[in-house]
Design a protein around this motif. Sequence first.
Motif, PDB file in Angstrom:
ATOM      1  N   ASP A  48      -9.603  11.790  10.099  1.00  0.00           N
ATOM      2  CA  ASP A  48      -9.277  11.163  11.250  1.00  0.00           C
ATOM      3  C   ASP A  48      -7.839  11.543  11.806  1.00  0.00           C
ATOM      4  OD1 ASP A  48     -11.535   9.682  11.240  1.00  0.00           O
ATOM      5  OD2 ASP A  48     -11.052   8.083  10.865  1.00  0.00           O
ATOM      6  N   PRO A  49      -7.536  11.384  13.094  1.00  0.00           N
ATOM      7  CA  PRO A  49      -6.237  11.801  13.712  1.00  0.00           C
ATOM      8  C   PRO A  49      -5.312  10.856  13.324  1.00  0.00           C
ATOM      9  CG  PRO A  49      -7.685  10.914  15.692  1.00  0.00           C
ATOM     10  CD  PRO A  49      -8.447  11.272  14.285  1.00  0.00           C
ATOM     11  N   VAL A  50      -4.076  11.277  13.028  1.00  0.00           N
ATOM     12  CA  VAL A  50      -2.840  10.454  12.545  1.00  0.00           C
ATOM     13  C   VAL A  50      -1.707  11.035  13.385  1.00  0.00           C
ATOM     14  CG1 VAL A  50      -1.376   9.696  10.704  1.00  0.00           C
ATOM     15  CG2 VAL A  50      -3.727  10.138  10.125  1.00  0.00           C
ATOM     16  N   SER A  51      -0.945   9.935  13.950  1.00  0.00           N
ATOM     17  CA  SER A  51       0.187  10.103  14.687  1.00  0.00           C
ATOM     18  C   SER A  51       1.254   9.722  14.245  1.00  0.00           C
ATOM     19  CB  SER A  51       0.057   9.842  16.130  1.00  0.00           C
ATOM     20  OG  SER A  51      -0.270   8.347  16.160  1.00  0.00           O
ATOM     21  N   ARG A  52       2.647   9.831  14.693  1.00  0.00           N
ATOM     22  CA  ARG A  52       3.609   9.226  13.823  1.00  0.00           C
ATOM     23  C   ARG A  52       3.614   7.820  14.138  1.00  0.00           C
ATOM     24  NH1 ARG A  52       9.858   9.568  16.270  1.00  0.00           N
ATOM     25  NH2 ARG A  52      10.782   9.307  13.945  1.00  0.00           N
ATOM     26  N   ARG A  53       4.315   7.148  13.110  1.00  0.00           N
ATOM     27  CA  ARG A  53       4.258   5.653  13.093  1.00  0.00           C
ATOM     28  C   ARG A  53       2.758   5.141  12.869  1.00  0.00           C
ATOM     29  NH1 ARG A  53       9.460   3.986  13.386  1.00  0.00           N
ATOM     30  NH2 ARG A  53      10.582   5.388  14.761  1.00  0.00           N
ATOM     31  N   SER A  54       1.651   5.982  12.524  1.00  0.00           N
ATOM     32  CA  SER A  54       0.419   5.266  12.403  1.00  0.00           C
ATOM     33  C   SER A  54       0.344   4.417  11.046  1.00  0.00           C
ATOM     34  CB  SER A  54      -0.536   6.438  12.432  1.00  0.00           C
ATOM     35  OG  SER A  54      -0.776   7.040  13.708  1.00  0.00           O
ATOM     36  N   LEU A  55      -0.360   3.352  11.085  1.00  0.00           N
ATOM     37  CA  LEU A  55      -0.628   2.822  10.094  1.00  0.00           C
ATOM     38  C   LEU A  55      -1.832   3.492   9.276  1.00  0.00           C
ATOM     39  CD1 LEU A  55      -0.301  -0.900  11.360  1.00  0.00           C
ATOM     40  CD2 LEU A  55       1.239   0.154  10.202  1.00  0.00           C
ATOM     41  N   PRO A  95       1.016 -12.924  -2.232  1.00  0.00           N
ATOM     42  CA  PRO A  95       1.290 -11.635  -1.979  1.00  0.00           C
ATOM     43  C   PRO A  95      -0.070 -10.870  -1.833  1.00  0.00           C
ATOM     44  CG  PRO A  95       2.889 -11.980  -3.319  1.00  0.00           C
ATOM     45  CD  PRO A  95       1.919 -13.446  -3.407  1.00  0.00           C
ATOM     46  N   VAL A  96      -0.674 -11.136  -2.810  1.00  0.00           N
ATOM     47  CA  VAL A  96      -2.232 -10.413  -2.737  1.00  0.00           C
ATOM     48  C   VAL A  96      -2.984 -10.949  -1.571  1.00  0.00           C
ATOM     49  CG1 VAL A  96      -4.250  -9.981  -4.047  1.00  0.00           C
ATOM     50  CG2 VAL A  96      -2.270 -10.118  -5.053  1.00  0.00           C
ATOM     51  N   ARG A  97      -3.102 -12.245  -1.303  1.00  0.00           N
ATOM     52  CA  ARG A  97      -3.879 -12.501   0.088  1.00  0.00           C
ATOM     53  C   ARG A  97      -3.167 -12.250   1.351  1.00  0.00           C
ATOM     54  NH1 ARG A  97      -4.886 -18.728   2.655  1.00  0.00           N
ATOM     55  NH2 ARG A  97      -6.078 -17.751   4.479  1.00  0.00           N
ATOM     56  N   LEU A  98      -1.874 -11.862   1.444  1.00  0.00           N
ATOM     57  CA  LEU A  98      -1.125 -11.607   2.529  1.00  0.00           C
ATOM     58  C   LEU A  98      -1.655 -10.162   2.784  1.00  0.00           C
ATOM     59  CD1 LEU A  98       1.048 -11.779   4.561  1.00  0.00           C
ATOM     60  CD2 LEU A  98       2.458 -10.890   2.798  1.00  0.00           C
ATOM     61  N   VAL A  99      -1.445  -9.351   1.725  1.00  0.00           N
ATOM     62  CA  VAL A  99      -1.795  -7.901   1.854  1.00  0.00           C
ATOM     63  C   VAL A  99      -3.575  -7.606   2.283  1.00  0.00           C
ATOM     64  CG1 VAL A  99      -2.257  -7.260  -0.426  1.00  0.00           C
ATOM     65  CG2 VAL A  99      -1.477  -5.471   1.092  1.00  0.00           C
ATOM     66  N   ASN A 100      -4.285  -8.398   1.674  1.00  0.00           N
ATOM     67  CA  ASN A 100      -5.552  -8.381   1.944  1.00  0.00           C
ATOM     68  C   ASN A 100      -5.754  -8.788   3.569  1.00  0.00           C
ATOM     69  OD1 ASN A 100      -7.426  -7.094  -0.282  1.00  0.00           O
ATOM     70  ND2 ASN A 100      -5.928  -8.838  -1.194  1.00  0.00           N
ATOM     71  N   ASP A 101      -5.329 -10.028   3.852  1.00  0.00           N
ATOM     72  CA  ASP A 101      -5.536 -10.611   5.307  1.00  0.00           C
ATOM     73  C   ASP A 101      -5.015  -9.459   6.290  1.00  0.00           C
ATOM     74  OD1 ASP A 101      -6.639 -12.782   4.199  1.00  0.00           O
ATOM     75  OD2 ASP A 101      -4.953 -14.085   4.538  1.00  0.00           O
ATOM     76  N   VAL A 102      -3.718  -8.880   6.052  1.00  0.00           N
ATOM     77  CA  VAL A 102      -3.218  -7.977   6.992  1.00  0.00           C
ATOM     78  C   VAL A 102      -4.118  -6.895   7.042  1.00  0.00           C
ATOM     79  CG1 VAL A 102      -1.247  -6.554   7.574  1.00  0.00           C
ATOM     80  CG2 VAL A 102      -0.963  -8.914   6.941  1.00  0.00           C
ATOM     81  N   ILE A 103      -4.652  -6.139   6.062  1.00  0.00           N
ATOM     82  CA  ILE A 103      -5.010  -4.777   5.897  1.00  0.00           C
ATOM     83  C   ILE A 103      -6.281  -5.088   6.453  1.00  0.00           C
ATOM     84  CG2 ILE A 103      -6.264  -2.877   4.556  1.00  0.00           C
ATOM     85  CD1 ILE A 103      -3.793  -3.125   2.854  1.00  0.00           C
ATOM     86  N   ASP A 104      -7.211  -5.989   6.163  1.00  0.00           N
ATOM     87  CA  ASP A 104      -8.542  -6.381   6.810  1.00  0.00           C
ATOM     88  C   ASP A 104      -8.684  -6.641   8.230  1.00  0.00           C
ATOM     89  OD1 ASP A 104      -9.631  -6.097   4.173  1.00  0.00           O
ATOM     90  OD2 ASP A 104      -9.755  -8.475   3.884  1.00  0.00           O
ATOM     91  N   TYR A 105      -7.529  -7.329   8.633  1.00  0.00           N
ATOM     92  CA  TYR A 105      -7.610  -7.488  10.194  1.00  0.00           C
ATOM     93  C   TYR A 105      -7.185  -6.126  10.928  1.00  0.00           C
ATOM     94  CZ  TYR A 105      -5.665  -9.362  14.471  1.00  0.00           C
ATOM     95  OH  TYR A 105      -5.684  -9.594  15.638  1.00  0.00           O
ATOM     96  N   LEU A 106      -6.208  -5.393  10.303  1.00  0.00           N
ATOM     97  CA  LEU A 106      -5.990  -4.082  10.997  1.00  0.00           C
ATOM     98  C   LEU A 106      -7.289  -3.407  10.976  1.00  0.00           C
ATOM     99  CD1 LEU A 106      -2.338  -3.676   9.482  1.00  0.00           C
ATOM    100  CD2 LEU A 106      -3.074  -4.283  11.967  1.00  0.00           C
ATOM    101  N   ILE A 107      -8.030  -3.130  10.030  1.00  0.00           N
ATOM    102  CA  ILE A 107      -9.038  -2.313   9.746  1.00  0.00           C
ATOM    103  C   ILE A 107     -10.272  -2.909  10.966  1.00  0.00           C
ATOM    104  CG2 ILE A 107     -11.410  -1.571   8.484  1.00  0.00           C
ATOM    105  CD1 ILE A 107      -9.407  -1.544   6.035  1.00  0.00           C
ATOM    106  N   ASP A 108     -10.318  -4.097  10.880  1.00  0.00           N
ATOM    107  CA  ASP A 108     -11.452  -4.629  11.815  1.00  0.00           C
ATOM    108  C   ASP A 108     -11.053  -4.454  13.153  1.00  0.00           C
ATOM    109  OD1 ASP A 108     -12.745  -5.707   9.635  1.00  0.00           O
ATOM    110  OD2 ASP A 108     -12.119  -7.737   9.856  1.00  0.00           O
ATOM    111  N   ASN A 109      -9.684  -4.379  13.631  1.00  0.00           N
ATOM    112  CA  ASN A 109      -9.336  -4.159  14.992  1.00  0.00           C
ATOM    113  C   ASN A 109      -9.078  -2.654  15.361  1.00  0.00           C
ATOM    114  OD1 ASN A 109      -9.610  -6.595  15.953  1.00  0.00           O
ATOM    115  ND2 ASN A 109      -7.604  -7.170  14.869  1.00  0.00           N
ATOM    116  N   GLY A 110      -9.455  -1.750  14.247  1.00  0.00           N
ATOM    117  CA  GLY A 110      -8.973  -0.448  14.615  1.00  0.00           C
ATOM    118  C   GLY A 110      -7.611   0.015  14.773  1.00  0.00           C
ATOM    119  N   ASP A 111      -6.660  -0.937  13.966  1.00  0.00           N
ATOM    120  CA  ASP A 111      -5.263  -0.430  14.180  1.00  0.00           C
ATOM    121  C   ASP A 111      -4.883   0.193  12.942  1.00  0.00           C
ATOM    122  OD1 ASP A 111      -4.989  -1.610  16.673  1.00  0.00           O
ATOM    123  OD2 ASP A 111      -4.814  -3.814  15.888  1.00  0.00           O
TER     124      ASP A 111
END
Length: 153
Positions: free
Chosen positions: A97-104, A71-87
């Motif tokens: 920073d602006p936040v909209s509905r359903r924003s991560l 689980p710890v690797r899963l959460v770190n991999d997902v969050i790091d990928y999302l940060i790197d891609n600006g998602d």
Amino acid sequence: MGFRNPLYLDLQLLKNLADYHGIDVPIQKEVVRKVAEDKTSGIGLDKAIQLKRDVNKTAEVTETYSTEIRPVRLVNDVIDYLIDNGDLTDLTSSPKDPVSRRSLIEIEGQISQSPATLIGSFVQRFMPILVAQAAQGSSNYTLTSAQSAEIFF
């Protein structure tokens, strides 16, 4: 990237996010491994007497084991990928920073339970007593001192 070790994880949500964003993460799977061994031995005497003995043995071993999601690797991999891609919006480092509905979003901080969150645990303590009284046909639900002490202590 920081290492995160969260207290609560929704693994199904993380798996769905990884799948939606095409993130390659380790998954839980069962691995079956088959090993076949062939053993051959022989004894021969080829002088005046011919004596020969061949023994062929075949053994097949099947091993089954499973690899687990970490689980710890899963959460770190997902969050790091999302940060790197600006998602993912990191509100800790950029709170404006602006936040909209359903924003991560990612937020760091302390959390405490509100009294509304704790009501379920209180109701859970009362239910066996109330159900027992209802089963006896009582319509006046009261608690004795002993029952109150049992619930609260």
